[in-house]
Scaffold this active site. Structure first.
Site, short mmCIF file in Angstrom:
data_model
loop_
_atom_site.label_atom_id
_atom_site.label_comp_id
_atom_site.label_asym_id
_atom_site.label_seq_id
_atom_site.Cartn_x
_atom_site.Cartn_y
_atom_site.Cartn_z
N LYS A 1 0.86 -1.19 0.00
CA LYS A 1 0.00 0.00 0.00
C LYS A 1 0.89 1.24 0.00
O LYS A 1 1.77 1.39 0.87
CB LYS A 1 -0.84 -0.04 1.27
CG LYS A 1 -2.23 0.52 1.15
CD LYS A 1 -2.96 0.19 2.46
CE LYS A 1 -4.30 0.84 2.54
NZ LYS A 1 -4.87 0.71 3.88
C1 E4P Z 1 -8.24 1.78 3.93
O1 E4P Z 1 -7.48 0.98 3.43
C2 E4P Z 1 -8.02 2.43 5.20
O2 E4P Z 1 -7.27 1.56 6.01
C3 E4P Z 1 -9.29 2.73 5.95
O3 E4P Z 1 -10.43 2.32 5.23
C4 E4P Z 1 -9.37 4.09 6.52
O4 E4P Z 1 -10.59 4.24 7.21
P1 E4P Z 1 -10.87 5.44 8.25
O5 E4P Z 1 -11.08 6.69 7.48
O6 E4P Z 1 -12.09 5.01 8.98
O7 E4P Z 1 -9.63 5.52 9.13
#
Ligand code: E4P
Length: 217
Positions: free
Chosen positions: A83
């Site tokens: 990522k």
């Molecule tokens: C996506 O890969 C992120 O880890 C995640 O969905 C972020 O979510 P949040 O905005 O609730 O922290």
């Protein structure tokens, strides 16, 4: 639509995996912090449990650093998805890592233009964040729609991975729009099973059943 679970909590992942509910896992530095675990150890445990893609996030800000960290994280298991953030350096790292045959998830996407660039850089997944846009009184679901339309217009193969999901309704809305994947916290996936009329109906059935005086077992 595939379901990924957005957590590094092994027990929660195991429960959903045993039920056949999840096709992959996403993590991020905040979720690793929340788990209190070492990133490599916990990510390895997740990869041993789940066959599908498991996103592990780099933390360097420059492309060289992201590439080095991505290669290191990819050693954990074959199903690691690296990522990287949607910055210019992240796009450079995406291109290099994708050309090496690795799965890359470009994260922190907040606009259709960003998603277009990630697809051009060959991303396996683009992660538009719905909830964080909604928090600003913008419409996160509109972004998912826009990206779906743009990717379909040109046949981009990058998978739309709807992220930052805050409610069960977000899940069905993403499915209606045609997101390829949605990643949600375990509590949101559980909440998808709830309906007030199910509870009410069950109460009525059980109260009538009691009146029959019968038993099944
Ligand atoms: C996506 O890969 C992120 O880890 C995640 O969905 C972020 O979510 P949040 O905005 O609730 O922290």
């Amino acid at each position: 639509m595939k379901f990924f679970v957005d957590t590094a909590d092994i027990d929660a992942i195991r429960e959903l995996h045993e039920l056949g509910m999840i096709d992959g896992v996403t993590t991020n530095p905040s979720l690793i912090m929340k788990s209190g675990r070492d990133i490599k150890e916990v990510t390895k445990e997740i990869c041993d449990l789940v066959d599908g893609p498991v996103s592990a996030e780099t933390v360097a800000l420059d492309s060289e650093g992201m590439i080095a960290e991505g290669r290191e994280l990819a050693k954990i298991a074959d199903n690691i998805t690296i990522k990287v953030p949607l910055t210019w350096d992240g796009l450079k790292a995406c291109k290099v890592l994708t050309d090496e045959g690795r799965m890359v998830n470009v994260t922190l996407c907040f606009s259709a233009n960003q998603a277009l660039l990630a697809a051009k850089a060959g991303a396996t997944f683009i992660s538009p964040f719905i909830g964080r846009l909604d928090d600003l009184n913008l419409d996160g679901l509109d972004l998912i729609s826009d990206i779906r339309q743009i990717y379909d217009n040109y046949g981009f193969e990058t998978n739309i991975l709807a992220a930052s999901i805050r409610s069960a309704n977000h899940m069905s809305d993403c499915a209606k729009i045609g997101a390829d994947v949605a990643t949600a916290p375990p509590a949101v996936i559980h909440a998808m099973a709830n309906h007030v009329l199910t509870d009410k109906g069950l109460d009525a059935f059980l109260s009538d059943w009691k009146k029959t005086g019968q038993k099944i077992l």
